[in-house]
Design a protein around this motif. Sequence first.
Motif, PDB file in Angstrom:
ATOM      1  N   ASP A 244      -0.227 -10.933   6.165  1.00 49.49           N
ATOM      2  CA  ASP A 244      -1.598 -11.839   5.813  1.00 49.49           C
ATOM      3  C   ASP A 244      -2.766 -10.958   6.110  1.00 49.49           C
ATOM      4  OD1 ASP A 244      -3.572 -13.465   6.209  1.00 49.49           O
ATOM      5  OD2 ASP A 244      -2.824 -14.589   7.890  1.00 49.49           O
ATOM      6  N   ALA A 245      -3.402 -10.671   5.088  1.00 51.00           N
ATOM      7  CA  ALA A 245      -4.591  -9.601   5.258  1.00 51.00           C
ATOM      8  C   ALA A 245      -5.566 -10.064   5.909  1.00 51.00           C
ATOM      9  CB  ALA A 245      -5.317  -9.391   3.729  1.00 51.00           C
ATOM     10  N   ALA A 246      -5.776 -11.415   6.263  1.00 50.18           N
ATOM     11  CA  ALA A 246      -6.719 -11.946   7.155  1.00 50.18           C
ATOM     12  C   ALA A 246      -6.753 -11.458   8.716  1.00 50.18           C
ATOM     13  CB  ALA A 246      -6.741 -13.656   7.047  1.00 50.18           C
ATOM     14  N   ILE A 247      -5.394 -11.067   9.144  1.00 50.91           N
ATOM     15  CA  ILE A 247      -5.138 -10.486  10.515  1.00 50.91           C
ATOM     16  C   ILE A 247      -6.011  -9.251  10.518  1.00 50.91           C
ATOM     17  CG2 ILE A 247      -3.463  -9.807  11.992  1.00 50.91           C
ATOM     18  CD1 ILE A 247      -2.946 -12.601  10.980  1.00 50.91           C
ATOM     19  N   ALA A 248      -6.436  -8.584   9.697  1.00 51.32           N
ATOM     20  CA  ALA A 248      -6.870  -7.539   9.975  1.00 51.32           C
ATOM     21  C   ALA A 248      -8.314  -7.463  10.725  1.00 51.32           C
ATOM     22  CB  ALA A 248      -7.354  -6.559   8.493  1.00 51.32           C
ATOM     23  N   GLY A 249      -9.103  -8.693  10.299  1.00 50.09           N
ATOM     24  CA  GLY A 249     -10.165  -8.874  10.920  1.00 50.09           C
ATOM     25  C   GLY A 249     -10.137  -9.282  12.480  1.00 50.09           C
ATOM     26  N   LYS A 250      -8.994  -9.711  13.108  1.00 53.60           N
ATOM     27  CA  LYS A 250      -8.392 -10.420  14.136  1.00 53.60           C
ATOM     28  C   LYS A 250      -8.396  -9.146  14.923  1.00 53.60           C
ATOM     29  CE  LYS A 250      -7.719 -14.856  12.529  1.00 53.60           C
ATOM     30  NZ  LYS A 250      -6.719 -15.768  12.019  1.00 53.60           N
ATOM     31  N   LEU A 251      -7.504  -8.247  14.361  1.00 56.60           N
ATOM     32  CA  LEU A 251      -6.979  -7.139  15.116  1.00 56.60           C
ATOM     33  C   LEU A 251      -8.369  -6.145  15.182  1.00 56.60           C
ATOM     34  CD1 LEU A 251      -3.728  -6.195  13.318  1.00 56.60           C
ATOM     35  CD2 LEU A 251      -3.976  -7.354  15.499  1.00 56.60           C
ATOM     36  N   LYS A 252      -9.182  -6.136  14.346  1.00 55.96           N
ATOM     37  CA  LYS A 252     -10.301  -5.239  14.320  1.00 55.96           C
ATOM     38  C   LYS A 252     -11.323  -5.680  15.701  1.00 55.96           C
ATOM     39  CE  LYS A 252     -14.835  -4.464  12.101  1.00 55.96           C
ATOM     40  NZ  LYS A 252     -15.661  -5.107  13.080  1.00 55.96           N
ATOM     41  N   LYS A 253     -11.202  -7.108  16.000  1.00 55.98           N
ATOM     42  CA  LYS A 253     -12.078  -7.707  17.022  1.00 55.98           C
ATOM     43  C   LYS A 253     -11.496  -6.991  18.383  1.00 55.98           C
ATOM     44  CE  LYS A 253     -14.294 -11.737  15.624  1.00 55.98           C
ATOM     45  NZ  LYS A 253     -15.753 -11.015  15.728  1.00 55.98           N
ATOM     46  N   VAL A 254     -10.156  -6.996  18.377  1.00 57.81           N
ATOM     47  CA  VAL A 254      -9.382  -6.323  19.374  1.00 57.81           C
ATOM     48  C   VAL A 254      -9.604  -4.641  19.754  1.00 57.81           C
ATOM     49  CG1 VAL A 254      -7.285  -5.953  20.828  1.00 57.81           C
ATOM     50  CG2 VAL A 254      -7.572  -8.072  19.675  1.00 57.81           C
ATOM     51  N   LEU A 255      -9.474  -4.090  18.495  1.00 55.51           N
ATOM     52  CA  LEU A 255      -9.601  -2.697  18.494  1.00 55.51           C
ATOM     53  C   LEU A 255     -11.134  -2.169  18.904  1.00 55.51           C
ATOM     54  CD1 LEU A 255      -7.652  -1.762  15.326  1.00 55.51           C
ATOM     55  CD2 LEU A 255      -7.149  -1.405  17.841  1.00 55.51           C
ATOM     56  N   ASP A 256     -12.063  -3.139  18.497  1.00 51.26           N
ATOM     57  CA  ASP A 256     -13.474  -2.713  18.898  1.00 51.26           C
ATOM     58  C   ASP A 256     -13.904  -3.136  20.220  1.00 51.26           C
ATOM     59  OD1 ASP A 256     -13.963  -1.487  16.248  1.00 51.26           O
ATOM     60  OD2 ASP A 256     -14.956  -3.267  15.222  1.00 51.26           O
ATOM     61  N   GLY A 257     -13.168  -4.032  20.542  1.00 50.80           N
ATOM     62  CA  GLY A 257     -13.465  -4.654  21.850  1.00 50.80           C
ATOM     63  C   GLY A 257     -14.854  -4.908  22.334  1.00 50.80           C
ATOM     64  N   PRO A 258     -15.561  -4.452  23.407  1.00 50.69           N
ATOM     65  CA  PRO A 258     -16.737  -5.167  23.643  1.00 50.69           C
ATOM     66  C   PRO A 258     -17.979  -3.955  22.641  1.00 50.69           C
ATOM     67  CG  PRO A 258     -15.883  -3.518  25.385  1.00 50.69           C
ATOM     68  CD  PRO A 258     -14.782  -3.690  24.366  1.00 50.69           C
ATOM     69  N   PHE A 259     -17.313  -3.500  21.911  1.00 48.91           N
ATOM     70  CA  PHE A 259     -18.555  -2.616  21.137  1.00 48.91           C
ATOM     71  C   PHE A 259     -18.334  -2.805  19.741  1.00 48.91           C
ATOM     72  CE2 PHE A 259     -16.386   0.061  24.319  1.00 48.91           C
ATOM     73  CZ  PHE A 259     -17.277   0.096  25.270  1.00 48.91           C
ATOM     74  N   GLU A 260     -18.024  -4.133  19.399  1.00 53.99           N
ATOM     75  CA  GLU A 260     -17.847  -4.431  17.755  1.00 53.99           C
ATOM     76  C   GLU A 260     -19.109  -4.356  17.140  1.00 53.99           C
ATOM     77  OE1 GLU A 260     -16.277  -8.209  16.774  1.00 53.99           O
ATOM     78  OE2 GLU A 260     -15.551  -7.388  14.599  1.00 53.99           O
ATOM     79  N   GLU A 261     -20.466  -4.903  17.680  1.00 53.23           N
ATOM     80  CA  GLU A 261     -21.743  -5.092  17.263  1.00 53.23           C
ATOM     81  C   GLU A 261     -22.106  -3.741  16.789  1.00 53.23           C
ATOM     82  OE1 GLU A 261     -25.610  -7.526  18.069  1.00 53.23           O
ATOM     83  OE2 GLU A 261     -23.665  -8.139  18.791  1.00 53.23           O
ATOM     84  N   THR A 262     -22.257  -2.755  17.902  1.00 48.49           N
ATOM     85  CA  THR A 262     -23.035  -1.529  17.586  1.00 48.49           C
ATOM     86  C   THR A 262     -22.208  -0.907  16.782  1.00 48.49           C
ATOM     87  OG1 THR A 262     -21.869  -0.921  19.439  1.00 48.49           O
ATOM     88  CG2 THR A 262     -24.175  -1.521  20.009  1.00 48.49           C
ATOM     89  N   LYS A 263     -20.730  -0.731  16.752  1.00 51.07           N
ATOM     90  CA  LYS A 263     -19.856  -0.125  15.974  1.00 51.07           C
ATOM     91  C   LYS A 263     -20.056  -0.536  14.471  1.00 51.07           C
ATOM     92  CE  LYS A 263     -15.562   1.320  17.510  1.00 51.07           C
ATOM     93  NZ  LYS A 263     -14.480   1.248  18.185  1.00 51.07           N
ATOM     94  N   ASP A 264     -20.176  -1.854  14.232  1.00 52.23           N
ATOM     95  CA  ASP A 264     -20.560  -2.175  13.047  1.00 52.23           C
ATOM     96  C   ASP A 264     -22.025  -1.746  12.290  1.00 52.23           C
ATOM     97  OD1 ASP A 264     -18.135  -3.369  12.430  1.00 52.23           O
ATOM     98  OD2 ASP A 264     -18.977  -5.352  13.080  1.00 52.23           O
ATOM     99  N   GLU A 265     -22.750  -1.537  13.166  1.00 50.02           N
ATOM    100  CA  GLU A 265     -23.987  -0.935  12.554  1.00 50.02           C
ATOM    101  C   GLU A 265     -23.995   0.402  12.236  1.00 50.02           C
ATOM    102  OE1 GLU A 265     -27.257  -1.441  15.575  1.00 50.02           O
ATOM    103  OE2 GLU A 265     -26.767  -3.431  15.725  1.00 50.02           O
ATOM    104  N   ILE A 266     -23.289   1.303  13.155  1.00 45.13           N
ATOM    105  CA  ILE A 266     -22.968   2.614  13.016  1.00 45.13           C
ATOM    106  C   ILE A 266     -22.353   2.871  11.591  1.00 45.13           C
ATOM    107  CG2 ILE A 266     -22.056   4.817  13.829  1.00 45.13           C
ATOM    108  CD1 ILE A 266     -22.618   3.750  16.530  1.00 45.13           C
ATOM    109  N   ARG A 267     -21.195   2.042  11.477  1.00 44.90           N
ATOM    110  CA  ARG A 267     -20.236   2.085  10.062  1.00 44.90           C
ATOM    111  C   ARG A 267     -21.071   1.718   9.098  1.00 44.90           C
ATOM    112  NH1 ARG A 267     -16.377  -1.258  13.614  1.00 44.90           N
ATOM    113  NH2 ARG A 267     -14.384   0.034  13.848  1.00 44.90           N
ATOM    114  N   ALA A 268     -22.072   1.002   8.783  1.00 44.64           N
ATOM    115  CA  ALA A 268     -22.728   0.690   7.946  1.00 44.64           C
ATOM    116  C   ALA A 268     -23.544   2.107   7.411  1.00 44.64           C
ATOM    117  CB  ALA A 268     -23.755  -0.410   8.022  1.00 44.64           C
TER     118      ALA A 268
END
Lengths: 709, 709
Positions: free
Chosen positions: A27-51
């Motif tokens: 289920d491809a949708a799982i990727a987003g849920k796992l991403k949240k765990v992997l990014d942990g408390p830093f998801e927002e700042t990491k997404d900015e940097i990724r962009a």
Amino acid sequence: MTSAEAKEGRKAKPESRSPQALPETPDAAIAGKLKKVLDGPFEETKDEIRANLNREEALPQVEGTLEEIRAGLLEKVKMIGETGMMQTAFSKRNGGSGEAHLGINGLDLLAQVNDSLAIKSGVQWGLWGGAVDVLGTDRHKEYAQGAMNLTKLGSYGMTERGHGSNVQALQTTATYDPETKEFVINTPSPMATKTYIGNTARDGRWSAVFAQLYTPGVEESHGVHCFVVRIREEDGTPCEGVTIGDHGHKGGLLGVDNGTLTFDNVRIPREALLNQFADVDEEGNYTSPIESSNRRFFTMLGTLIRGRLAVGAAGAGATKSSLAIALKYAHQRRQFNTGDENKEAKLIEHRVHRRRLIIPLARTYAIQLLQNKLVQRYADQTSAQASGEWSVTDPTPKQADAAREMESLAAAFKAVATEHAMDAIQEARESCGGAGFMSENMLTTFRADTDVFVTFEGDNMVLLQLAGKNLITAFAKELENPSPMDLVKFAATNVTDIVRSRVGLGTAGQSVVDTFTSEEASLFDAEYQLKVLALREQLVLRSLVRRIQSARKLDRAEAAKVVDGAQDHLVNAAWAWIESLMAQAFIEAEQELPEGSTERAVIEQVRNLFVLDTIIRNAGWYQEQNVLSSGRVKAARAAINDLVDSLGPWSEVLVDAFAIPEVVLDRPMFKDGGTDDSQGKEAWNVGSNISITKRYGEDKGDPAEHADA
Amino acid sequence: MTSAEAKEGRKAKPESRSPQALPETPDAAIAGKLKKVLDGPFEETKDEIRANLNREEALPQVEGTLEEIRAGLLEKVKMIGETGMMQTAFSKRNGGSGEAHLGINGLDLLAQVNDSLAIKSGVQWGLWGGAVDVLGTDRHKEYAQGAMNLTKLGSYGMTERGHGSNVQALQTTATYDPETKEFVINTPSPMATKTYIGNTARDGRWSAVFAQLYTPGVEESHGVHCFVVRIREEDGTPCEGVTIGDHGHKGGLLGVDNGTLTFDNVRIPREALLNQFADVDEEGNYTSPIESSNRRFFTMLGTLIRGRLAVGAAGAGATKSSLAIALKYAHQRRQFNTGDENKEAKLIEHRVHRRRLIIPLARTYAIQLLQNKLVQRYADQTSAQASGEWSVTDPTPKQADAAREMESLAAAFKAVATEHAMDAIQEARESCGGAGFMSENMLTTFRADTDVFVTFEGDNMVLLQLAGKNLITAFAKELENPSPMDLVKFAATNVTDIVRSRVGLGTAGQSVVDTFTSEEASLFDAEYQLKVLALREQLVLRSLVRRIQSARKLDRAEAAKVVDGAQDHLVNAAWAWIESLMAQAFIEAEQELPEGSTERAVIEQVRNLFVLDTIIRNAGWYQEQNVLSSGRVKAARAAINDLVDSLGPWSEVLVDAFAIPEVVLDRPMFKDGGTDDSQGKEAWNVGSNISITKRYGEDKGDPAEHADA
């Protein structure tokens, strides 16, 4: 550890021997849920940097002369400078956000795209800038800001030809001259030449130079201190008395201009001493808020802790990209028929291929989840220090111990993450065959660039021994840098306490397993797994302590030999410790996902794979110590195969959760590497960067038609 | 395997637990005696080649544009051409000496100096030249001689984008046209593009192209055959209908010009078919002295056997140079005090350092000694074939089996030698720290250049599975390329015979160990060690056969799944087999040294270290199978530490025995890498290749005086 296990003749319950297979269709949708765990408390700042990083120009340049590659890299660093991502790590005093930990995540993400860029950025902002920011005071603001805005390019002048890992033995001198109110920086011998210094052979104008500090009337050095030294004029000519050498071509990180520095009685102002933790007044009197010179030394090396976390994170970043590339290829490329005689199987459908990629993938998850914990802990520590709750120069005993533990955690994390990078990136490269060897597919560049990570910022083998020694001394602050004899004495007097006093990750105190009575537990039970790893940690440490303790009646030289002979034991103890913490971090993180959900089932299998692989890596030891029975070890071995089979179809989802910037995944081999019939009919050369020198006979028809001929 | 061992609660006799320590002062004269063993029957020819290679110009070039590096490499190849060392491997018919095996030793020695040079030479003389020499007949003499004297530069056009490891599925076609008496070579789809072809992007004028052969009136392909195809005119422009692509930058072997080839109905004369094993007459009738198309295919792939031995040898060559460099550095460089507070210890005096270098060194000895056996066996086989005693097209059943075994030996040897190269060269690089990462010290170049060895000339994982399958079928000629179902059937009907029928290295038949009753034997007893390794080989194979046999009642697709699921088991079986043969070769070779001599004592310890390390690598398995008790495994672990301690002072002598061309060992870090006081006082920059961009303040005194300041 009485090991009722060893008696296990009974068969374990069948359900405990095999994992529940996941659905065959992921289920491809799982990727987003796992991403949240992997990014942990830093998801927002990491997404900015990724962009910010998702651009072609950020990718590594491999072709050209050294000068072209270096010049190109400097332009890329300027591009990163404009994003502002690296400057946030500076203290508020200097105009940053005070979030030093963001630099660590930044290196992780930079390294997913371009490791030369990560390292040159790390030298400029993290090491040169970091030294000035952390060790300097208000009078050094111009340097910190120059480092931030790139008007002052600089380097970290620590390593010498004679002394790399052994920093306390550096030989460069900084002698205070009260007449002129200057320090005289000097290189007393060729062995004291500053060596392998990044950002130096071509670009640096400044360097944070580490040198033995001498003041008038005091014969002994006050220890190693850090000074801001100008090495080049603005036009690039070396300053008077400074000789700059160029290491030229290296095994990787080609764009990073490593060079040497020698100083011929170079005079710098008194204020060039970065005086956060020690100062010399105009008359030449030395003062420091930290009494112990040893403690002072380690405080000044504080930047290295962040540096080590960042290098570990960078190794993990390159690993994530490499596994993402290789696994995506494995889900596309076909080779060899298996059951179906008319169609070759995808690489991921071959057992050996699943093993070689998915086992390292599980460990990569574990490293990421530990990294999140450590970065958070580092963030908490620096924020407590910034607020004054935690005095760097005069910490409470508990804070001092915690700081020591943080040093060990950074050292061991760097070692485990970078060693894993070597193994995993190599597997990724090999599992793409010839395509993996082409630079356009990036894997060999990741491998070459990260190679030096295992020895710089502290050689892994030295760091692990350091961590091992700290385990013995239980991070007691009075034993900052224990001599062999210190270790022996400490071990001799504290043997029973040592193993009990371990404090774990600084979250919930990890309970000590006194007896190991879980032989009936499922191999897939998290608590059981944690106990198995924690028990190894404790038993290895206990036997290490006993071994060192045995030297208590020997003289100094003989005792030192015993400690030296225990080096591999120290390394093992540190490994066992950090692997146990990885499992702990994993289990805590997975609990963020709802029980019973598919995403939870998937990540639990990843954790199972990591833990069982870690057990099998030590399968000999577990049986030698009668901790696990042969039957249980065999079951773990079989379970690993079941797990890679179950996770096989999901492995692309698992790497999608890394959210690697897309530009990295846009590799030529994805466009031309399959062997499907459908692909065989595709237009010619759609994806490859192969340059066609000359095509004859094109008048015979369009290549796309040709393909159908 | 009843394992009375497992009951071992008794302590083994103390003398069996520790090796006799060697004298602490090594005897340099031993190196020459060990060299004789390592060079084996080839000492004289190898010494000649060493002398030819000991020149600065042979060393790898790392800097410059791709075009400069490629052009430089071609010049080096011409230099090798003048030595004549590679041409001797050609058949007498074509003007060589018929000693095909010399090319294998040649690659080993070339790779000790420059792996790009080894590979480009290997492509020109071994693959392109070898294909023409071995698969061609008198009518192809001009090609063979052109390959030899470099007037015809050529390539080996086998791999396609869609099919690398799976050669039988190649898609390029060669269709005979009786009207013009020509073959038409065509690339039917992008997937059929010849890919990664060395000596093609820049230099090649010819290619030995592998293609499916079609004749008029026969619908099916006659299988893959090899054709001489001109790809470029003398002036370098591609021939009509030939499109040549350039792979550009790679992860290593930069000077080797890998490219792609596509053919748009390119017409070549009928005689361009290399017709040693099959021919097409003017009318288009296909004939071959070999009836089975499968057997014919494998006969034509014969060049790959030599190629695989040569690649393995080349990996071993790079390993020997790398370990020699790293160990010599370890005997000079000092870092960290141990017992002596006034002097830092040499790296080799640290336990961890000894382990990381001397354990791989022992394995390198074992690989060399196996290599000697295999090269000799290959020499015997080719010489018997040349004399007519052994018909390639119609061998006796015994010869056919032996040829099949040779294929497996070459495959497994290539895998074990190149995988070891990756590990050992990396350890060598890391153990030299920052200096190891500088290209001037060569280690990173060895590492990068040999990387692709693990996947080219057959991916190691595929080769090991091939070898594993051959073990199951006991090299029976009727099962040249067994399908999963063939394997299952064979395993089902022959299970009891399989394990017994193993023939070992083709020297003395290796006895099958029925029961394992040597629990009282010393860990250091050669016969005991051999039994321990042979038992693993046999037990792994037995359980593999049982596992595959279990599929006998399943349908074809399900049975294939069982075989695919056993891939890692196949790999393990092949590893266990080749490691057992390594030990056997080692023990035979060491017996050439006089019993009781120091050299014998030294080499026995090296063999002990190799065998015990191999056991410890499988420590889990040995206990799981109740072959070794936990006590015995612990003793082996302890013995490894004793052995590296004992061999530590001797380790420089051990690498001197490799007789690496001196120019390789003339590395800058040897001149400036120590930390002795004496070295500290040396003149500045004596050895380093570091380029000084500008030195200021030179008027203040000579740098050499400066050093004493």
